[in-house]
Design a protein around this motif. Structure first.
Motif, PDB file in Angstrom:
ATOM      1  N   TYR A   1       0.732  -1.272   0.449  1.00 39.14           N
ATOM      2  CA  TYR A   1       0.060   0.051   0.276  1.00 39.14           C
ATOM      3  C   TYR A   1       1.052   1.150   0.169  1.00 39.14           C
ATOM      4  O   TYR A   1       2.388   1.432   0.594  1.00 39.14           O
ATOM      5  CB  TYR A   1      -1.500  -0.526   1.238  1.00 39.14           C
TER       6      TYR A   1
ATOM      7  N   VAL B   1       0.133   5.420   1.198  1.00 41.41           N
ATOM      8  CA  VAL B   1      -0.645   6.558   1.575  1.00 41.41           C
ATOM      9  C   VAL B   1      -0.222   7.940   1.098  1.00 41.41           C
ATOM     10  O   VAL B   1       1.296   8.025   1.310  1.00 41.41           O
ATOM     11  CB  VAL B   1      -0.685   6.347   3.195  1.00 41.41           C
TER      12      VAL B   1
ATOM     13  N   SER C   1     -14.931   6.801   6.232  1.00 41.08           N
ATOM     14  CA  SER C   1     -14.379   6.321   4.498  1.00 41.08           C
ATOM     15  C   SER C   1     -15.285   5.599   3.797  1.00 41.08           C
ATOM     16  O   SER C   1     -15.690   4.854   4.818  1.00 41.08           O
ATOM     17  CB  SER C   1     -13.277   5.105   5.443  1.00 41.08           C
TER      18      SER C   1
ATOM     19  N   GLU D   1      -9.115  -2.566   5.202  1.00 41.60           N
ATOM     20  CA  GLU D   1      -9.595  -1.027   5.504  1.00 41.60           C
ATOM     21  C   GLU D   1      -9.503  -0.934   6.880  1.00 41.60           C
ATOM     22  O   GLU D   1      -8.549  -0.080   7.837  1.00 41.60           O
ATOM     23  CB  GLU D   1      -9.905  -0.224   4.820  1.00 41.60           C
TER      24      GLU D   1
ATOM     25  N   HIS E   1      -9.978   5.058  -0.416  1.00 43.42           N
ATOM     26  CA  HIS E   1      -8.879   3.618  -0.613  1.00 43.42           C
ATOM     27  C   HIS E   1      -9.879   2.493  -1.891  1.00 43.42           C
ATOM     28  O   HIS E   1     -10.707   3.176  -2.192  1.00 43.42           O
ATOM     29  CB  HIS E   1      -8.390   2.941  -0.048  1.00 43.42           C
TER      30      HIS E   1
ATOM     31  N   ALA F   1      -9.184  -0.171  -1.710  1.00 48.49           N
ATOM     32  CA  ALA F   1      -8.673  -2.075  -1.735  1.00 48.49           C
ATOM     33  C   ALA F   1      -9.223  -3.169  -2.331  1.00 48.49           C
ATOM     34  O   ALA F   1      -8.641  -4.001  -1.853  1.00 48.49           O
ATOM     35  CB  ALA F   1      -8.509  -1.892  -0.044  1.00 48.49           C
TER      36      ALA F   1
ATOM     37  N   ILE G   1      -2.378  -0.765  -2.679  1.00 49.98           N
ATOM     38  CA  ILE G   1      -3.532  -0.671  -2.371  1.00 49.98           C
ATOM     39  C   ILE G   1      -2.946   1.118  -2.205  1.00 49.98           C
ATOM     40  O   ILE G   1      -2.400   1.355  -1.494  1.00 49.98           O
ATOM     41  CB  ILE G   1      -3.975  -0.943  -1.352  1.00 49.98           C
ATOM     42  N   THR G   2      -3.698   2.719  -2.708  1.00 46.70           N
ATOM     43  CA  THR G   2      -4.451   3.446  -2.576  1.00 46.70           C
ATOM     44  C   THR G   2      -4.653   4.027  -1.778  1.00 46.70           C
ATOM     45  O   THR G   2      -6.315   4.329  -2.249  1.00 46.70           O
ATOM     46  CB  THR G   2      -3.747   4.463  -4.100  1.00 46.70           C
ATOM     47  N   VAL G   3      -4.420   4.179  -0.226  1.00 53.81           N
ATOM     48  CA  VAL G   3      -4.807   5.019   0.356  1.00 53.81           C
ATOM     49  C   VAL G   3      -4.752   7.044   0.627  1.00 53.81           C
ATOM     50  O   VAL G   3      -3.749   7.554   0.161  1.00 53.81           O
ATOM     51  CB  VAL G   3      -4.492   4.632   2.016  1.00 53.81           C
TER      52      VAL G   3
END
Length: 238
Positions: free
Chosen positions: A61, A63, A78, A85, A185, A187, A203-205
């Motif tokens: 991931y 952030v 979220s 997550e 995100h 996920a 994963i992009t948060v």
């Protein structure tokens, strides 16, 4: 075949770790001050889950916007695509509790430990009663310095889809006079909703800037949060 083996090993090790951790929790929770339980109990368990998912399933991931997290606790809003997550956000915001469906409290070991950590458990069939519980108990916990995590979609959605946002989280923040920290995100791309097998990937948060809730309407604020999340997800998928 390797993905099946690694995913199975992940769940085997996580389940074993959870059983031993439950024993530790039963011994330590009664003597731990309430404001230290999350950091001592929940955060290490979730960090282990992330470690196992990374090294066994290839779930990485990144952030964006970590600098936006304020020093004082508020409400985390979220989107919800997977279990990942729920692990990750516990490691970023501490001390923390969250709004959950009460059925989770009956899951062996995991749910029993969760019950000891004083979550905001609601009956999703009773919308009005649930909102009252969220506002009353959530306000009290926020005033004690706890972050409150809310997934306003209510349930997990497939990657690429964003469900309707309930206004409970916005109403809580307004009532308590606290900021909202929005999170988006993807996920579900590597940890698909309601699927056992995990996919390797990153994963992009995105953690947005805190939103001041002063003099705001909870429905308008909820719509604003939904629009922000929708835009962030569109950017992630480009």
């Amino acid at each position: 075949m390797l993905r099946i083996i690694n995913t199975g090993l992940f769940y085997l090790l996580l389940s074993t770790w959870t059983m031993f951790w439950f024993i530790f929790c039963c011994v330590s929770l009664p003597i731990l001050p309430a404001n230290r339980r999350h950091r001592v109990i929940v955060k290490p368990w979730c960090q282990t889950a992330l470690f196992l998912s990374k090294h066994l399933c290839g779930v990485h991931y990144r952030v964006i916007g970590a600098e936006n997290i304020p020093n004082s606790a508020g409400v985390i809003i979220s989107n919800h695509q997977s279990t990942w997550e729920t692990f990750f956000l516990q490691t970023v915001f501490s001390p923390q509790t969250q709004v959950i469906k009460r059925e989770l409290l009956f899951i062996p070991f995991f749910g029993w430990t969760f019950r000891l950590l004083n979550p905001i458990a609601i009956n999703r069939q009773d919308v009005r009663g649930s909102l009252k519980v969220i506002i009353n108990k959530g306000t009290s916990l926020l005033q004690q310095g706890n972050w409150i995590l809310i997934f306003p979609e209510g349930t997990r959605k497939p990657c690429g889809k964003l469900g309707k946002y309930s206004s409970g989280g916005a109403a809580l923040a307004i009532n308590a006079g606290k900021q909202i920290v929005p999170v988006a995100h993807n996920a579900g791309r590597v940890w698909p909703s309601h699927q056992w097998l995990k996919k390797p990937g990153t994963i992009t948060v995105i953690i947005g800037k805190p939103i001041d809730t002063t003099d705001k309407n909870h429905k308008q604020l909820s719509n604003e949060l939904h629009a922000w999340t929708e835009q962030q997800l569109a950017n992630i998928d480009k």
